[in-house]
Design an enzyme around this catalytic site. Structure first.
Site, PDB file in Angstrom:
ATOM      1  N   GLU A  23      63.634  20.301 109.915  1.00 39.76           N
ATOM      2  CA  GLU A  23      64.994  19.740 110.031  1.00 39.76           C
ATOM      3  C   GLU A  23      65.901  20.087 108.852  1.00 39.76           C
ATOM      4  OE1 GLU A  23      64.470  15.555 110.896  1.00 39.76           O
ATOM      5  OE2 GLU A  23      63.110  15.970 112.545  1.00 39.76           O
ATOM      6  N   GLU A  37      57.141  18.215 119.952  1.00 47.24           N
ATOM      7  CA  GLU A  37      57.277  16.754 119.843  1.00 47.24           C
ATOM      8  C   GLU A  37      57.900  16.149 121.098  1.00 47.24           C
ATOM      9  OE1 GLU A  37      59.156  15.395 116.236  1.00 47.24           O
ATOM     10  OE2 GLU A  37      58.176  16.909 114.997  1.00 47.24           O
TER      11      GLU A  37
HETATM   12  O1  G3I Z   1      53.243   2.651 107.148  1.00 44.52           O
HETATM   13  C1  G3I Z   1      54.244   1.649 107.004  1.00 44.52           C
HETATM   14  C2  G3I Z   1      53.621   0.328 107.072  1.00 44.52           C
HETATM   15  O2  G3I Z   1      52.780   0.162 105.970  1.00 44.52           O
HETATM   16  C3  G3I Z   1      54.719  -0.732 107.091  1.00 44.52           C
HETATM   17  O3  G3I Z   1      54.157  -1.974 107.280  1.00 44.52           O
HETATM   18  C4  G3I Z   1      55.722  -0.471 108.232  1.00 44.52           C
HETATM   19  C5  G3I Z   1      56.877  -1.445 108.243  1.00 44.52           C
HETATM   20  O4  G3I Z   1      58.023  -0.846 108.762  1.00 44.52           O
HETATM   21  O5  G3I Z   1      56.244   0.813 108.057  1.00 44.52           O
HETATM   22  C6  G3I Z   1      55.230   1.805 108.141  1.00 44.52           C
HETATM   23  O6  G3I Z   1      55.763   3.054 107.995  1.00 44.52           O
HETATM   24  C7  G3I Z   1      56.528   3.512 109.085  1.00 44.52           C
HETATM   25  C8  G3I Z   1      55.809   4.699 109.705  1.00 44.52           C
HETATM   26  O7  G3I Z   1      56.628   5.293 110.696  1.00 44.52           O
HETATM   27  C9  G3I Z   1      54.483   4.322 110.337  1.00 44.52           C
HETATM   28  O8  G3I Z   1      54.706   3.434 111.394  1.00 44.52           O
HETATM   29  C10 G3I Z   1      57.876   3.941 108.542  1.00 44.52           C
HETATM   30  O9  G3I Z   1      58.584   2.783 108.107  1.00 44.52           O
HETATM   31  C11 G3I Z   1      58.674   4.687 109.604  1.00 44.52           C
HETATM   32  O10 G3I Z   1      59.839   5.228 109.004  1.00 44.52           O
HETATM   33  C12 G3I Z   1      57.838   5.803 110.164  1.00 44.52           C
HETATM   34  O11 G3I Z   1      58.596   6.427 111.179  1.00 44.52           O
HETATM   35  C13 G3I Z   1      58.165   7.738 111.519  1.00 44.52           C
HETATM   36  C14 G3I Z   1      59.313   8.722 111.259  1.00 44.52           C
HETATM   37  O12 G3I Z   1      58.948  10.017 111.716  1.00 44.52           O
HETATM   38  C15 G3I Z   1      59.624   8.837 109.766  1.00 44.52           C
HETATM   39  O13 G3I Z   1      58.523   9.362 109.058  1.00 44.52           O
HETATM   40  C16 G3I Z   1      57.800   7.726 112.991  1.00 44.52           C
HETATM   41  O14 G3I Z   1      56.633   6.931 113.188  1.00 44.52           O
HETATM   42  C17 G3I Z   1      57.521   9.153 113.463  1.00 44.52           C
HETATM   43  O15 G3I Z   1      57.351   9.151 114.861  1.00 44.52           O
HETATM   44  C18 G3I Z   1      58.701  10.042 113.107  1.00 44.52           C
HETATM   45  O16 G3I Z   1      58.346  11.380 113.473  1.00 44.52           O
HETATM   46  C19 G3I Z   1      59.394  12.354 113.366  1.00 44.52           C
HETATM   47  C20 G3I Z   1      58.734  13.679 113.026  1.00 44.52           C
HETATM   48  O17 G3I Z   1      57.922  13.547 111.888  1.00 44.52           O
HETATM   49  C21 G3I Z   1      59.783  14.761 112.820  1.00 44.52           C
HETATM   50  N1  G3I Z   1      60.630  14.892 114.005  1.00 44.52           N
HETATM   51  C22 G3I Z   1      61.259  13.629 114.445  1.00 44.52           C
HETATM   52  C23 G3I Z   1      60.176  12.556 114.670  1.00 44.52           C
HETATM   53  C24 G3I Z   1      60.816  11.303 115.185  1.00 44.52           C
HETATM   54  O18 G3I Z   1      61.686  10.779 114.218  1.00 44.52           O
END
Ligand code: G3I
Length: 383
Positions: free
Chosen positions: A181, A288
């Site tokens: 991205e 994805e």
């Molecule tokens: O791990 C913590 C956990 O300890 C905490 O309790 C919880 C509370 O909110 O958050 C958890 O982390 C979250 C993580 O997902 C695991 O669930 C983060 O806040 C959250 O920001 C994270 O979101 C991920 C996002 O990328 C950002 O990294 C999504 O699951 C994931 O599906 C998304 O994936 C992205 C790809 O990598 C790139 N392309 C777009 C795609 C969708 O956004």
């Protein structure tokens, strides 16, 4: 009193019969009356699986991998999740477990336990792993976002991270999303921590570092809304052309394909875009895909039918091009999907329902795989 009781029993019986007839069950977690209806299970399993094999049974013949992003807690705790994943897919992407924040929450320390779990699972089930992702503006540790680092220090942090991660899994992870991205909708390079430190050179710095750490790994540039023809995909095309002309080791472009029922790309333009990337000698992978169904007021079964058509179209377009070497989705069961966290609404965007039963979308993808030898003159079909 008796007639009231009969009346209630009758209403309950009629309601139950209607639910069964429509092959729906109630999923109690959500409040939206349309969204709480989830397609059923027992009969659809028989319908869907009796006519074919699991998805991964077709991949060798069709010359591509079929993958899913993995929720690490589900992989650790949910045996049905493990069984379905291993049965259906031959490539895994860590949804979050290989992001910088998850691997290195403290400066100078790495915790590979989640990433190792996924790689071990893949190895023991004969699956490839797509490394995701080395360079992104999200998923960064707090120490990195808030630290006062010079540009030279940031370059050194980036190089060390790539060498540490790619080096650890050298020979085990066959391909990486190196840069994720980096381009905006208007075709400009996105304003990120990495861009501010190194300018756009951070992109080729990252590709070279990944190549040095594992010369055999295939290296991808990865993005969303870059599937069709627009300012963003034009900019990515030009970036790839420039990198290749200067000998930078880049092997392919990943299309995320996060779409919705009312938000799909122009499929002819997707084909044209794949073709022009293929003409540069690049691979293309769908990495994805998910299809949101929460928008609009159609009955649920109609939404699921439309979702199925979208999945089938995307899979067929991938299979029609020799350049398209993977069809991967962002999760696989509606039980675990990032969409509700993102939108605040329930959704059912994947191939399996919350009870691990195949949805119409699953059947469409499998039908596309079954037909791969009839596409494109059978050119990609190995037998
Ligand atoms: O791990 C913590 C956990 O300890 C905490 O309790 C919880 C509370 O909110 O958050 C958890 O982390 C979250 C993580 O997902 C695991 O669930 C983060 O806040 C959250 O920001 C994270 O979101 C991920 C996002 O990328 C950002 O990294 C999504 O699951 C994931 O599906 C998304 O994936 C992205 C790809 O990598 C790139 N392309 C777009 C795609 C969708 O956004």
């Amino acid at each position: 009193m008796r007639s009231i009781t009969f009346g209630i029993v009758g209403i309950v019986a009629v309601a139950a019969a209607l639910l069964l007839a429509s092959r729906l069950v109630i999923f109690p977690a959500f409040g939206d009356p349309d969204a709480i209806l989830v397609p059923i299970i027992q009969t659809s399993v028989v319908d869907s699986l009796s006519g074919g094999l699991p998805l991964r049974a077709y991949t060798e013949r069709c010359g591509l991998t079929v993958g899913a992003a993995v929720d690490i807690e589900a992989l650790r705790n949910d045996s049905l999740y493990q069984a379905t994943l291993a049965r259906e897919f031959d490539m895994l992407t860590p949804e979050n477990a290989m992001k910088f924040r998850e691997l290195s929450p403290e400066l100078g320390q790495y915790d590979f336990s989640d990433a190792d779990l996924l790689v071990d699972f893949a190895r023991s089930h004969d699956m490839q792993v797509r490394g995701h992702t080395l360079v992104w503006h999200q998923g960064l540790p707090r120490w990195l976002q808030t630290g006062d680092f010079t540009p030279a220090a940031l370059e050194s942090i980036l190089l060390r991270h790539i060498h540490t991660l790619v080096g650890r899994y050298q020979g085990q992870i066959t391909l990486w999303d190196v840069v994720n991205e980096a381009v905006d909708f208007d075709g400009e390079f996105r304003d990120t921590l990495w861009m501010r430190a190194m300018g756009k050179d951070y992109i080729e710095i990252a590709f070279w570092a990944a190549h040095q750490a594992d010369p055999d790994a295939r290296l991808f540039y990865s993005d969303y809304d870059n599937e069709a023809l627009n300012a963003k995909s034009d900019a990515i095309y030009n970036l790839m052309k420039d990198l290749l002309a200067r000998g930078v080791p880049v092997d392919g472009v990943a299309f995320h394909l996060h779409v919705g029922l009312n938000d799909t790309p122009n499929w002819s333009d997707v084909q044209r875009n794949i073709q022009r990337l293929q003409d540069l000698g690049l691979e293309v992978q769908i990495t994805e895909m998910d299809v949101r169904i929460q928008d609009g007021n159609l009955p649920l079964m109609e939404k699921l039918a439309q979702q199925s058509t979208i999945y089938g179209t995307a899979a067929t377009i991938c299979l029609q091009s020799a350049a398209c070497t993977s069809f991967s989705i962002w999760g696989f069961t509606d039980r675990y999907t990032w969409i509700p966290n993102q939108t605040g609404n329930p959704d059912f965007p994947l191939l399996f329902d919350v009870n691990y039963q195949p949805k119409p979308a699953y059947t469409s993808v499998r039908d596309a795989l079954r037909a791969c030898c009839t596409l494109d003159g059978g050119a990609r079909c190995s037998n």
